[in-house]
Design a protein around this motif. Structure first.
Motif, PDB file in Angstrom:
ATOM      1  N   LEU A  91      31.795 -16.103  15.518  1.00 37.28           N
ATOM      2  CA  LEU A  91      31.111 -16.928  14.526  1.00 37.28           C
ATOM      3  C   LEU A  91      29.838 -16.253  14.039  1.00 37.28           C
ATOM      4  N   SER A  92      29.091 -15.672  14.972  1.00 32.09           N
ATOM      5  CA  SER A  92      27.859 -14.983  14.604  1.00 32.09           C
ATOM      6  C   SER A  92      28.141 -13.831  13.647  1.00 32.09           C
ATOM      7  N   GLY A  93      29.190 -13.060  13.919  1.00 32.47           N
ATOM      8  CA  GLY A  93      29.552 -11.957  13.044  1.00 32.47           C
ATOM      9  C   GLY A  93      29.991 -12.422  11.666  1.00 32.47           C
ATOM     10  N   LEU A  95      29.124 -15.282  10.089  1.00 33.36           N
ATOM     11  CA  LEU A  95      27.970 -15.774   9.345  1.00 33.36           C
ATOM     12  C   LEU A  95      27.050 -14.629   8.935  1.00 33.36           C
ATOM     13  N   HIS A  96      26.968 -13.616   9.779  1.00 33.08           N
ATOM     14  CA  HIS A  96      26.141 -12.445   9.456  1.00 33.08           C
ATOM     15  C   HIS A  96      26.621 -11.784   8.170  1.00 33.08           C
ATOM     16  N   ARG A  97      27.924 -11.613   8.039  1.00 32.15           N
ATOM     17  CA  ARG A  97      28.459 -10.992   6.824  1.00 32.15           C
ATOM     18  C   ARG A  97      28.237 -11.887   5.609  1.00 32.15           C
ATOM     19  N   LEU A  98      28.360 -13.201   5.790  1.00 31.19           N
ATOM     20  CA  LEU A  98      28.150 -14.120   4.669  1.00 31.19           C
ATOM     21  C   LEU A  98      26.699 -14.111   4.206  1.00 31.19           C
ATOM     22  N   VAL A  99      25.758 -14.051   5.145  1.00 29.38           N
ATOM     23  CA  VAL A  99      24.339 -14.025   4.783  1.00 29.38           C
ATOM     24  C   VAL A  99      24.016 -12.737   4.029  1.00 29.38           C
ATOM     25  N   ARG A 100      24.507 -11.622   4.524  1.00 26.81           N
ATOM     26  CA  ARG A 100      24.239 -10.354   3.846  1.00 26.81           C
ATOM     27  C   ARG A 100      24.808 -10.357   2.421  1.00 26.81           C
ATOM     28  N   THR A 101      26.010 -10.872   2.274  1.00 28.00           N
ATOM     29  CA  THR A 101      26.620 -10.937   0.946  1.00 28.00           C
ATOM     30  C   THR A 101      25.825 -11.849   0.026  1.00 28.00           C
ATOM     31  N   ALA A 102      25.385 -12.994   0.554  1.00 28.36           N
ATOM     32  CA  ALA A 102      24.608 -13.945  -0.250  1.00 28.36           C
ATOM     33  C   ALA A 102      23.275 -13.355  -0.714  1.00 28.36           C
ATOM     34  N   GLN A 103      22.749 -12.393   0.047  1.00 28.82           N
ATOM     35  CA  GLN A 103      21.478 -11.768  -0.311  1.00 28.82           C
ATOM     36  C   GLN A 103      21.660 -10.448  -1.059  1.00 28.82           C
ATOM     37  N   GLY A 104      22.883 -10.228  -1.529  1.00 29.25           N
ATOM     38  CA  GLY A 104      23.140  -9.055  -2.347  1.00 29.25           C
ATOM     39  C   GLY A 104      23.282  -7.763  -1.573  1.00 29.25           C
ATOM     40  N   ARG A 105      23.517  -7.853  -0.277  1.00 33.52           N
ATOM     41  CA  ARG A 105      23.702  -6.668   0.548  1.00 33.52           C
ATOM     42  C   ARG A 105      25.191  -6.431   0.806  1.00 33.52           C
ATOM     43  N   ALA A 106      25.505  -5.219   1.223  1.00 31.50           N
ATOM     44  CA  ALA A 106      26.869  -4.934   1.649  1.00 31.50           C
ATOM     45  C   ALA A 106      27.164  -5.730   2.917  1.00 31.50           C
ATOM     46  N   THR A 177      28.548   1.640  17.512  1.00 27.21           N
ATOM     47  CA  THR A 177      29.373   2.680  16.879  1.00 27.21           C
ATOM     48  C   THR A 177      30.818   2.220  16.714  1.00 27.21           C
ATOM     49  N   ALA A 178      31.320   1.473  17.703  1.00 22.47           N
ATOM     50  CA  ALA A 178      32.699   1.006  17.662  1.00 22.47           C
ATOM     51  C   ALA A 178      32.884  -0.173  16.720  1.00 22.47           C
ATOM     52  N   THR A 179      31.884  -1.064  16.641  1.00 20.44           N
ATOM     53  CA  THR A 179      32.047  -2.302  15.864  1.00 20.44           C
ATOM     54  C   THR A 179      31.443  -2.245  14.465  1.00 20.44           C
ATOM     55  N   HIS A 180      30.479  -1.362  14.248  1.00 19.57           N
ATOM     56  CA  HIS A 180      29.828  -1.231  12.939  1.00 19.57           C
ATOM     57  C   HIS A 180      29.727   0.253  12.581  1.00 19.57           C
ATOM     58  N   PRO A 181      30.847   0.869  12.249  1.00 15.79           N
ATOM     59  CA  PRO A 181      30.877   2.324  12.018  1.00 15.79           C
ATOM     60  C   PRO A 181      30.045   2.781  10.822  1.00 15.79           C
ATOM     61  N   ALA A 182      29.636   1.862   9.941  1.00 15.54           N
ATOM     62  CA  ALA A 182      28.850   2.256   8.773  1.00 15.54           C
ATOM     63  C   ALA A 182      27.404   2.569   9.127  1.00 15.54           C
ATOM     64  N   ILE A 258      24.411 -18.459  19.820  1.00 17.79           N
ATOM     65  CA  ILE A 258      24.340 -19.834  19.301  1.00 17.79           C
ATOM     66  C   ILE A 258      23.065 -20.041  18.494  1.00 17.79           C
ATOM     67  N   ALA A 259      21.951 -19.506  18.990  1.00 21.61           N
ATOM     68  CA  ALA A 259      20.695 -19.612  18.245  1.00 21.61           C
ATOM     69  C   ALA A 259      20.813 -18.948  16.885  1.00 21.61           C
ATOM     70  N   MET A 260      21.479 -17.791  16.826  1.00 21.99           N
ATOM     71  CA  MET A 260      21.639 -17.102  15.552  1.00 21.99           C
ATOM     72  C   MET A 260      22.638 -17.812  14.645  1.00 21.99           C
ATOM     73  N   ILE A 261      23.660 -18.437  15.233  1.00 30.95           N
ATOM     74  CA  ILE A 261      24.584 -19.252  14.436  1.00 30.95           C
ATOM     75  C   ILE A 261      23.820 -20.391  13.763  1.00 30.95           C
ATOM     76  N   ASP A 262      22.940 -21.021  14.521  1.00 33.70           N
ATOM     77  CA  ASP A 262      22.112 -22.097  13.987  1.00 33.70           C
ATOM     78  C   ASP A 262      21.254 -21.580  12.832  1.00 33.70           C
ATOM     79  N   LEU A 263      20.579 -20.464  13.051  1.00 33.74           N
ATOM     80  CA  LEU A 263      19.672 -19.919  12.038  1.00 33.74           C
ATOM     81  C   LEU A 263      20.428 -19.474  10.787  1.00 33.74           C
ATOM     82  N   MET A 264      21.516 -18.724  10.960  1.00 34.04           N
ATOM     83  CA  MET A 264      22.221 -18.179   9.799  1.00 34.04           C
ATOM     84  C   MET A 264      22.940 -19.260   9.009  1.00 34.04           C
TER      85      MET A 264
END
Length: 279
Positions: A91-93, A95-106, A177-182, A258-264
């Motif tokens: 869930l954290s991952g 929401l993280h991608r959704l927040v970045r996209t919403a802020q105009g980031r990759a 490196t394994a989960t975020h190769p970019a 969970i704290a980051m899920i709440d925040l994001m």
């Protein structure tokens, strides 16, 4: 879902819409694995998640959950299952991608910041999982985290406070490196040794140590490092994280997710995070 008076930590309808698909998919998959054997689920997933957020936000023991939530043992059972099956990290991952996209980031970050926070522990934490952070004079555990340049969590590792930053940092870099190769750039503080910089280089990550000017006195905002320091400050909005109360380090990591899920989720829906100063 039964009608009850809402708590400030409860999910709004908009935030629940972000989280519900993952939890419903988990329940459906569990039912499929069980071949439909057993009673249908009795408790609403939203009520369970509200109860978990309540514990994370207020810091109360599981047994002290208000009676208008599902039974505490049921809530903890769901928490343990979601912890062990990686649902909170998933869930954290998401929401993280959704927040970045919403802020105009990759969706995937290209740079990160690493830091650690040592915290005291409660009496129920096994002695074997604790240690002494000699630099900060804290007996307890250490939370090593990786965040992107927005300060959003990428991964977390909880260890005894005696574990050197570079040892935890090596595990984090390998995981990133394994989960975020970019990711090709990382910033750390002076607690991370040169051998970690060299290890990161072998994985294609340019790691830079951001040092404090020896002549500087008092508080100073350091380039790049302030982002991760702010994230550690966000954790303190959740009283369960003010001290490590968890018997298992995996539970400690889950509480941080969970704290980051709440925040994001609040950031995505434009809702502010209530602070204790406002009460």
């Amino acid at each position: 879902m039964t009608d009850r008076r809402r708590y400030p930590s409860d999910l709004s309808d908009a935030r629940w819409q972000l989280i519900e698909p993952a939890l419903t998919a988990w329940r459906t998959e569990r039912r499929t694995r069980a071949l439909g054997i057993g009673r249908p689920p009795e408790h609403d997933l939203r009520a369970v998640m509200d109860a978990i957020l309540y514990v994370d936000r207020t810091g109360i023991p599981w047994r002290y959950l208000p009676h208008d939530f599902p039974p505490w043992a049921t809530v903890y059972g769901y928490f343990a299952a979601w912890r062990d099956e990686g649902i909170f990290a998933q869930l954290s991952g998401l929401l993280h991608r959704l927040v970045r996209t919403a802020q105009g980031r990759a969706p995937e970050p290209s740079a990160c910041v690493i830091d650690a926070q040592s915290v005291k522990t409660s009496t129920n934490v096994p002695a074997a999982d604790q240690g002494i952070d000699a630099a900060k004079k804290i007996v307890g555990r250490k939370r090593s985290i990786v965040v992107d340049t927005l300060g959003l969590l990428l991964t977390v590792l909880v260890t005894a406070a005696s574990v050197p930053d570079s040892v935890a940092g090596t595990a984090l870099i390998d995981h990133i490196t394994a989960t975020h190769p970019a990711i090709g750039k990382a910033w750390v503080d002076g607690g991370y040794r040169q051998h970690l910089v060299e290890h990161a280089a072998t994985l294609g990550i340019d790691m830079q140590i951001v040092r404090r000017d020896p002549g500087t006195q008092g508080f100073t905002v350091l380039p790049r490092r302030w982002v991760v320091e702010r994230t550690l400050g966000w954790f303190m909005l959740h009283r369960r994280l003010a001290r490590d109360y968890e018997t298992h380090t995996t539970s400690s990591e889950a509480m941080i997710h969970i704290a980051m899920i709440d925040l994001m989720s609040r950031r995505l829906t434009g809702e502010s995070t209530p602070t204790w100063r406002a009460i």
